[in-house]
Design an enzyme around this catalytic site. Structure first.
Site, PDB file in Angstrom:
ATOM      1  CE  LYS A  55      -3.871  -2.116   2.389  1.00  0.00           C
ATOM      2  NZ  LYS A  55      -4.372  -2.342   3.545  1.00  0.00           N
ATOM      3  CD  GLN A  99      -3.728  -4.365   6.593  1.00  0.00           C
ATOM      4  OE1 GLN A  99      -3.830  -3.180   5.969  1.00  0.00           O
ATOM      5  NE2 GLN A  99      -4.443  -5.395   6.089  1.00  0.00           N
ATOM      6  CG  ASP A 122     -10.209   0.243   5.114  1.00  0.00           C
ATOM      7  OD1 ASP A 122     -10.045  -0.212   3.790  1.00  0.00           O
ATOM      8  OD2 ASP A 122      -9.637   0.037   6.099  1.00  0.00           O
TER       9      ASP A 122
HETATM   10  N1  GUN Z   1      -7.074  -6.391   5.763  1.00  0.00           N
HETATM   11  C1  GUN Z   1      -7.303  -7.080   4.866  1.00  0.00           C
HETATM   12  N2  GUN Z   1      -8.041  -6.404   3.866  1.00  0.00           N
HETATM   13  C2  GUN Z   1      -8.187  -5.212   4.275  1.00  0.00           C
HETATM   14  C3  GUN Z   1      -8.649  -3.923   4.162  1.00  0.00           C
HETATM   15  O1  GUN Z   1      -9.258  -3.616   2.914  1.00  0.00           O
HETATM   16  N3  GUN Z   1      -8.618  -2.834   4.791  1.00  0.00           N
HETATM   17  C4  GUN Z   1      -8.203  -3.091   6.159  1.00  0.00           C
HETATM   18  N4  GUN Z   1      -8.311  -1.924   6.936  1.00  0.00           N
HETATM   19  N5  GUN Z   1      -7.713  -4.195   6.584  1.00  0.00           N
HETATM   20  C5  GUN Z   1      -7.524  -5.207   5.786  1.00  0.00           C
END
Ligand code: GUN
Length: 298
Positions: A55, A99, A122
């Site tokens: 990311k 996350q 998100d």
């Molecule tokens: N863990 C796995 N995929 C995601 C996501 O799209 N957002 C977040 N915050 N955590 C994740």
């Protein structure tokens, strides 16, 4: 109709990142600063660490600022909430992503509820979930389902009137996916682990979105000839070679490929779309904070 086409999410995501990069250049010219994305990683889960690193890299590549906050698994709920509150108040930060999953002693819902909905890239905050449910276009929408919708519209054009079956009812994928498809005037069914005769439910679908998290659970024979299939699953299973593993989706692709109109591969389908949409959401959130019109075509 040509059957058996693989839907190249990797190529689509690369094109989307290109358009986002142009949008970022435009944003910088107008706002005099870069959009900023803050990612919070608690603990040392290897898969989460890999995601967070990709990311950060993708964020910088489109010209945005990336801020990473790594905290030990021993962090308290109060300390984590305090960090989110600081990021809410930080003018350089347009998007906040915590996350998931968080270590067991932390309350995901309480942490998500602390995020300023305008910075919730998100789309997990109840305010954004509610906006999506009522069709408010200012909603920030969860990245994976929005990426799936973009692939579907690119493949099929107008989705109006199509039978869509979403398998999985999570807040992160299944429920927002169903809301998005309903917004496109599909006839939507949400199936899940308690659904009776899943095979015949799946068989009526023109659009199948599989997000159950069970390796190759959706069999090829369940899928109607000519349907379009989006496979959200990422499941690690033992490979043929002793001691090795491989990643498979939720759909038995080898059985389905001959009679579908299109299917996303795993890996290389939905996965690359998720990060691209996260960057898109960050640019959209940044534009809204600056009172700029949202970039067109994203
Ligand atoms: N863990 C796995 N995929 C995601 C996501 O799209 N957002 C977040 N915050 N955590 C994740």
């Amino acid at each position: 109709m040509t059957l058996g086409k693989t839907i190249d999410g990797k190529a689509f995501a690369a094109k989307l990142r290109g358009r986002i990069g142009e949008g970022v250049t435009d944003f910088v010219a107008k706002a005099g600063r870069k959009p900023g994305l803050a990612v919070v990683l608690v603990g040392e889960d290897p898969a989460s660490s890999v995601y967070v690193r990709s990311k950060g890299k993708a964020t910088v590549e489109v010209g945005m600022e990336s801020y990473e906050f790594k905290r030990p698994a021993t962090i308290s709920q109060e300390e984590l909430i305090e960090l989110v509150e600081e990021l809410n108040g930080d003018p350089r930060v347009d998007g906040i992503l915590v996350q998931l999953p968080l270590p067991k002693h932390l309350d995901d819902a309480a942490v998500i509820a602390t995020i300023n909905p305008a910075k919730d890239v998100d789309g997990f905050h109840v305010v954004n979930a509610g906006k999506l449910a009522v069709g408010d276009p200012s909603a920030l929408v969860p990245c994976t389902p929005l990426g799936c919708l973009m692939l579907l519209k690119d493949e099929l054009g107008d989705l109006s009137g199509k039978e869509a079956v979403v398998i999985g009812r999570s807040n992160i994928v299944g429920k927002p996916m169903a809301a998005l498809l309903l917004g496109e005037s599909c006839t939507v069914t949400i199936a899940h682990s308690r659904t009776q005769d899943l095979a015949s439910v799946v068989h009526r679908a023109d659009i199948v979105v599989a997000a159950v998290g069970r390796p190759e659970m959706i069999k090829g024979s369940w899928i109607k000839p000519g349907a379009t299939v989006i496979d959200v699953g990422i499941n690690r299973v033992p490979a043929e070679e002793e001691g090795k593993s491989k990643i498979v989706g939720d759909v038995a692709t080898a059985e389905a490929i001959s009679h579908v109109a299109g299917i996303t591969p795993v890996p290389g389908g939905v996965g690359p779309m998720t990060i691209a949409v996260l960057l898109r959401n960050t640019l959209v959130a940044a534009s809204a904070r600056e009172g700029l019109t949202a970039p067109a075509g994203l």
